[in-house]
Design a protein around this motif. Structure first.
Motif, PDB file in Angstrom:
ATOM      1  N   LEU A   9       0.851  -1.193   0.000  1.00  9.64           N
ATOM      2  CA  LEU A   9       0.000   0.000   0.000  1.00  9.64           C
ATOM      3  C   LEU A   9       0.882   1.236   0.000  1.00  9.64           C
ATOM      4  O   LEU A   9       1.736   1.396   0.882  1.00  9.64           O
ATOM      5  CB  LEU A   9      -0.899  -0.001   1.243  1.00  9.64           C
ATOM      6  CG  LEU A   9      -1.651   1.306   1.545  1.00  9.64           C
ATOM      7  CD1 LEU A   9      -2.568   1.694   0.391  1.00  9.64           C
ATOM      8  CD2 LEU A   9      -2.437   1.181   2.843  1.00  9.64           C
ATOM      9  N   THR A  11       0.590   5.357   0.048  1.00  9.87           N
ATOM     10  CA  THR A  11      -0.316   6.505   0.193  1.00  9.87           C
ATOM     11  C   THR A  11       0.258   7.717  -0.538  1.00  9.87           C
ATOM     12  O   THR A  11       1.464   7.814  -0.764  1.00  9.87           O
ATOM     13  CB  THR A  11      -0.540   6.851   1.673  1.00  9.87           C
ATOM     14  OG1 THR A  11       0.667   7.373   2.244  1.00  9.87           O
ATOM     15  CG2 THR A  11      -0.993   5.633   2.463  1.00  9.87           C
ATOM     16  N   VAL A  33      -1.588  -1.495  -3.938  1.00 12.07           N
ATOM     17  CA  VAL A  33      -2.821  -0.816  -3.553  1.00 12.07           C
ATOM     18  C   VAL A  33      -2.427   0.651  -3.406  1.00 12.07           C
ATOM     19  O   VAL A  33      -1.516   0.982  -2.634  1.00 12.07           O
ATOM     20  CB  VAL A  33      -3.396  -1.339  -2.229  1.00 12.07           C
ATOM     21  CG1 VAL A  33      -4.688  -0.607  -1.897  1.00 12.07           C
ATOM     22  CG2 VAL A  33      -3.621  -2.844  -2.299  1.00 12.07           C
ATOM     23  N   HIS A  35      -3.296   4.715  -2.746  1.00 14.64           N
ATOM     24  CA  HIS A  35      -4.179   5.729  -2.177  1.00 14.64           C
ATOM     25  C   HIS A  35      -3.819   7.090  -2.754  1.00 14.64           C
ATOM     26  O   HIS A  35      -2.646   7.380  -3.013  1.00 14.64           O
ATOM     27  CB  HIS A  35      -4.038   5.789  -0.653  1.00 14.64           C
ATOM     28  CG  HIS A  35      -4.416   7.136  -0.085  1.00 14.64           C
ATOM     29  ND1 HIS A  35      -3.475   8.151   0.088  1.00 14.64           N
ATOM     30  CD2 HIS A  35      -5.618   7.658   0.290  1.00 14.64           C
ATOM     31  CE1 HIS A  35      -4.094   9.223   0.559  1.00 14.64           C
ATOM     32  NE2 HIS A  35      -5.374   8.955   0.694  1.00 14.64           N
ATOM     33  N   VAL A  54      -7.622   3.366  -4.100  1.00 16.50           N
ATOM     34  CA  VAL A  54      -8.451   3.776  -2.964  1.00 16.50           C
ATOM     35  C   VAL A  54      -8.367   5.296  -2.862  1.00 16.50           C
ATOM     36  O   VAL A  54      -7.340   5.840  -2.432  1.00 16.50           O
ATOM     37  CB  VAL A  54      -7.977   3.127  -1.654  1.00 16.50           C
ATOM     38  CG1 VAL A  54      -8.840   3.609  -0.480  1.00 16.50           C
ATOM     39  CG2 VAL A  54      -8.023   1.612  -1.754  1.00 16.50           C
ATOM     40  N   VAL A  71      -8.729  -1.161   2.517  1.00 18.04           N
ATOM     41  CA  VAL A  71      -7.625  -1.912   1.913  1.00 18.04           C
ATOM     42  C   VAL A  71      -7.706  -3.383   2.300  1.00 18.04           C
ATOM     43  O   VAL A  71      -7.563  -4.277   1.454  1.00 18.04           O
ATOM     44  CB  VAL A  71      -6.273  -1.310   2.336  1.00 18.04           C
ATOM     45  CG1 VAL A  71      -5.127  -2.238   1.961  1.00 18.04           C
ATOM     46  CG2 VAL A  71      -6.079   0.059   1.681  1.00 18.04           C
ATOM     47  N   VAL A  78      -1.938  -7.205   3.687  1.00 14.38           N
ATOM     48  CA  VAL A  78      -0.946  -6.169   3.379  1.00 14.38           C
ATOM     49  C   VAL A  78       0.412  -6.641   3.895  1.00 14.38           C
ATOM     50  O   VAL A  78       0.537  -7.064   5.044  1.00 14.38           O
ATOM     51  CB  VAL A  78      -1.304  -4.817   4.028  1.00 14.38           C
ATOM     52  CG1 VAL A  78      -0.198  -3.802   3.784  1.00 14.38           C
ATOM     53  CG2 VAL A  78      -2.621  -4.294   3.482  1.00 14.38           C
TER      54      VAL A  78
END
Length: 253
Positions: A9, A11, A33, A35, A54, A71, A78
């Motif tokens: 993930l 961000t 993933v 963000h 996301v 998530v 994750v």
């Protein structure tokens, strides 16, 4: 840690360091993933990398926890969390609108803490996992005209160090990447462009490489560029010398 096949993930992946880090991790074989706030840019990058997108604004109350829950619901697990999302504001603190103070605190400090806390059980369930924080030299040296931004980054820095100690006996590695001036749209968005002739901005790709190495080589701390560590070393060893040089290393940019 091998990121091939790992769920990562990132961000703040709509642009800048986050987008560069996402591409670097994708090239290394990670399952992403992503963000971000900018839905169009985020979706374009997700389509390019095969990522799950996301969209969320970390300035909203509880956004960090909400993103973590989404998530897990969509990705199932994750392995790596890259806390990169952030924003700045430049100018005298007495002129800073109260709403901007709260926004910086929410985006730069509260959200990554919420996100990390909520995802930590899932990370601890993995054989190997990592949490990487992209902080700033401003959080270690302080910068005139960026006192609130510096404070938020210092807070993340100490949180990361404390978390590293807390997780020392686990399979979760904690890494920190400390960039100096980076050539991104950050300065255009912070209320004042970067006007200093030195230091020169470095490409976002250099920071992205450091993010990758923070995971794969399990490096605890990296400065980008590397020479940035020396002003901080001087500050610790010879504070009076550091203060004498603060106009260069701590002045407004």
């Amino acid at each position: 840690m091998d990121v091939r096949g790992a769920v990562v993930l990132v961000t703040g992946a709509s642009s800048g360091i986050g987008a560069a880090a996402a591409l670097k991790l994708h090239e290394a074989g990670a399952r992403l993933v992503l963000h971000g706030r900018d839905g169009d840019r985020l979706n374009a990058l997700a389509e390019r990398t095969g990522a799950v997108a996301v969209r969320a604004d970390f300035a909203e109350p509880g956004a960090g926890q909400a993103v973590a829950e989404e998530v897990i619901a969509r990705a199932g697990a994750v392995d790596v969390l890259v806390n990169n999302a952030g924003m700045g504001w430049a100018g005298p603190v007495s002129e800073m609108p109260a709403a901007e103070v709260q926004r910086l605190l929410s985006v730069n400090l509260t959200a990554p803490l919420q996100l990390t806390r909520t995802l930590l059980p899932a990370l601890l369930d993995r054989p190997r996992a990592a949490v990487v924080f992209v902080t700033s030299i401003a959080g270690r040296a302080g910068v005139a005209g960026e006192s609130v931004y510096s404070a938020t980054k210092a807070g993340v820095d100490v949180f990361a160090e404390s978390l590293r100690l807390e997780l020392a006996a686990t399979g979760v590695h904690v890494g920190v990447v400390v960039p100096g001036v980076v050539d991104t749209a950050f300065f255009a968005r912070r209320n004042r462009p970067y006007l200093r002739s030195s230091p020169k901005p470095v490409p976002a790709e250099r920071v992205a490489q450091a993010v990758l190495e923070a995971v794969t080589a399990e490096r605890a701390e990296q400065y980008v560029p590397r020479w940035m560590r020396w002003p901080i070393a001087v500050r610790g060893a010879a504070p009076s010398v550091y203060r004498a040089l603060s106009a260069r290393f701590g002045g407004s940019g």
